[in-house]
Design an enzyme around this catalytic site. Structure first.
Site, short mmCIF file in Angstrom:
data_model
loop_
_atom_site.label_atom_id
_atom_site.label_comp_id
_atom_site.label_asym_id
_atom_site.label_seq_id
_atom_site.Cartn_x
_atom_site.Cartn_y
_atom_site.Cartn_z
N SER A 1 -9.50 0.77 3.00
CA SER A 1 -8.69 1.64 2.17
C SER A 1 -7.54 0.92 1.46
O SER A 1 -6.94 1.49 0.53
CB SER A 1 -8.10 2.79 3.00
OG SER A 1 -7.22 2.31 3.99
N SER B 1 -9.53 -1.52 7.19
CA SER B 1 -8.97 -1.30 5.85
C SER B 1 -8.20 -2.48 5.27
O SER B 1 -7.83 -2.46 4.10
CB SER B 1 -8.09 -0.05 5.85
OG SER B 1 -8.89 1.10 5.90
N LYS C 1 0.86 -1.19 0.00
CA LYS C 1 0.00 0.00 0.00
C LYS C 1 0.89 1.24 0.00
O LYS C 1 1.93 1.25 0.68
CB LYS C 1 -0.85 -0.06 1.27
CG LYS C 1 -1.92 0.99 1.42
CD LYS C 1 -2.75 0.71 2.68
CE LYS C 1 -3.92 1.65 2.84
NZ LYS C 1 -4.76 1.29 4.02
#
Lengths: 82, 462
Positions: free
Chosen positions: B154, B178, B78
């Site tokens: 996310s 997330s 990420k």
């Protein structure tokens, strides 16, 4: 859950703040922090603040003994990365 | 193609010389090139670095030197993880102006030491404030199982890249769900370890009180292998707890006969849609679980998590909110501005409530080993679908996708997000929740569900 109007259906009542909160109050709060809100953001900020306020009402109405301390984590640590 | 294989197959092939790490890296980069312009998982592809790291693995093998446990395994992170030479975007346009990171985040360094090959950084909601990976600046990540649908967030780029078969492993972060939300919507395994287990050093904070890091994979074993490779205390993160490394990958076959497993009732059933309830039913039936348990004050825990998130999340960005609010992601800008205005009394009360809640929630584990709950109330909504049906009511999509994950991460409990396989249907996940520090149990149950055929993470047919 969060309703379409941004309020929370799990709350048992709404705080007085929600009824009296207006754009002027939001602007005063923002200015206290040095934030000059753009008028085009104000409606969205207001709606989001009301959502938070509804959640805060749920949390604040829950009785906590005075010996329940914050769950913050704070530990001294060395400055060097691994 | 080995680039689509599991971790053990890749490591075995690299060790026995039937494939070179460089060839696997090249295949992986080609897979990303051919798929990602549509899926929008990656924000940077680190091709040069990947080929260098892979070449180093091949040289070590040729020299007869010992190889790491993830030798030659491609992975991506990420884009809130620091990667030396890249600006740490954290999904935000503002951060593209930042100087490149001078060194890797600690977990990236650990994966490199284990022989894994970094192939790129992955899309996310701006500043991790969202559950959908709809990013106005970097694009919306599509769900590989149905590209008209959301990947979740996310860490949406992480989950979707694994689901699409572009990488076998990815790292993400989980503050309120997330890792677990995109794992559920994309049909992959995810692990949110106990709060304080993994050092967050070198990642951009969102909510320091709640931020966790963790892996994604397509099997419980791969998940455990990645988790094992990144474990270890570091005092460079004040939230990291001094615990011994507790390896899990070799302990997945112990079964579940000795475990007291229960289903989260009340809030977790009332806020689950039909897909989520079916997923829990499938998992519970396979494990022969009937007993239910009520997690006390779950709705209030979610409320408190919302306040802590709003307040700390905004505080991280206060200087930019003052100077350049227009440059923030429009989908979260007003939420961040509102969060900056949260009175201290609300925030402190939420943190005090967290103490009460955590003590009561962990007490449940005196006579319980595992609690099962849905990961998301629904399977993946369509991109642009503003509302979803939960409990017979239509509610906004974005804030409610984390309805079932927030009360668990608020207490910091370890959770394996397990994809429940339903042929020809969109995947949906189940949270396998254990007592603090018992990631081993979460992973054991995940492995058992996989063995029973209930959990599966097939590569999406694109």
């Amino acid at each position: 859950m969060l309703e379409a109007d941004g309020t929370h259906s799990g709350g048992t009542r709404k705080h007085m703040e929600l009824q009296t909160l207006d754009e002027e109050a939001i602007n005063i709060l923002a200015r206290a922090l040095g934030i000059e809100l753009d008028p085009e953001h104000l409606k969205g900020v207001m709606q989001n603040f009301k959502t938070i306020a509804a959640f805060a009402a749920m949390v604040c109405e829950f009785p906590l003994d005075e010996d329940i301390e914050s769950a913050l984590v704070y530990r001294l640590c060395s400055p060097a990365p691994e | 193609m080995l680039a689509c294989a599991g971790v053990n197959d890749i490591v075995s092939a690299v060790r026995d010389g039937s494939a070179s790490a460089v060839d696997i890296a090249r295949d992986t980069l080609e897979s990303i090139r051919s798929q990602d312009s549509f899926l929008r998982c990656f924000t940077d592809v680190t091709a040069e670095r990947a080929l260098q790291e892979a070449a180093a693995v091949d040289i070590m093998r040729a020299a007869g030197r010992p190889l790491g446990p993830l030798a030659g395994v491609p992975y991506a992170v990420k884009n809130l993880f620091d990667v030396a030479g890249l600006s740490t975007l954290a999904g935000a346009k503002i951060n593209a102006e930042r100087s490149p990171a001078l060194r890797d985040a600690m977990l990236v360094s650990r994966l490199k030491a284990a022989g894994a090959i970094l192939v790129g950084t992955l899309n996310m909601d701006a500043y991790a404030y969202g559950f959908t990976t709809e990013n106005t600046h970097y694009g919306t990540t599509r769900n590989p199982h149905d590209t008209a649908r959301l990947a979740g967030g996310s860490s949406g780029g992480s989950a979707a890249a694994v689901a699409a078969g572009m990488v076998p492993l990815a790292l993400g972060s989980d503050t309120n769900g997330s890792i677990r939300v995109p794992a559920s919507l994309c049909g992959v395994f995810g692990l949110k370890p106990t709060f304080g287990r993994l050092p967050r050093t070198g990642t951009l904070p969102f909510v320091a009180s709640l931020d966790h890091l963790g892996p994604f994979a397509r099997s419980a074993e791969d998940l455990a292998l990645c988790y094992d490779a990144v474990q270890g205390f570091s005092d460079s993160d004040p939230g990291c707890v001094r615990r011994p490394v507790e390896y899990c990958a070799g302990r997945l076959d112990a079964g579940v006969a000795d475990l007291r497993i229960k289903i989260a009732a009340d809030y977790f059933e009332a806020n689950a849609g039909s897909d989520a309830l079916e997923a829990i039913e499938l998992a519970a039936r396979a494990l022969n679980v009937k007993q239910r348990v009520v997690i006390p004050e779950a709705a209030r825990a979610r409320a408190a998590a919302y306040i802590v998130t709003a307040s700390e999340g905004a505080n991280c960005h206060l200087p930019d909110l003052k100077r350049r609010a227009h440059d923030f992601e429009p989908l979260s800008r007003d939420r961040l501005l509102a969060g900056a205005l949260v009175p201290a009394a609300w925030y402190i009360q939420a943190q005090r409530f967290r103490r009460w809640y955590t003590e009561h929630l962990t007490a449940l584990f005196q006579d319980t080993d595992i609690i099962l709950a849905p990961s998301t109330p629904v399977s993946a909504p369509l991109i642009g679908e503003d509302s979803v049906l939960i409990g017979g009511k239509r509610v906004p999509t974005r804030p409610n996708l984390g309805l079932l994950t927030q009360p668990i991460s608020f207490a910091g409990l370890p959770v394996a997000a397990v994809p429940i396989y339903r042929p020809d249907r969109m995947p949906v996940g189940v949270q396998v929740i254990a007592a603090p520090w018992r990631e081993d149990l979460c992973l054991r149950v995940a492995a058992e569900l996989e063995r029973l055929g209930v959990a599966r993470a097939p590569i999406a047919n694109l």
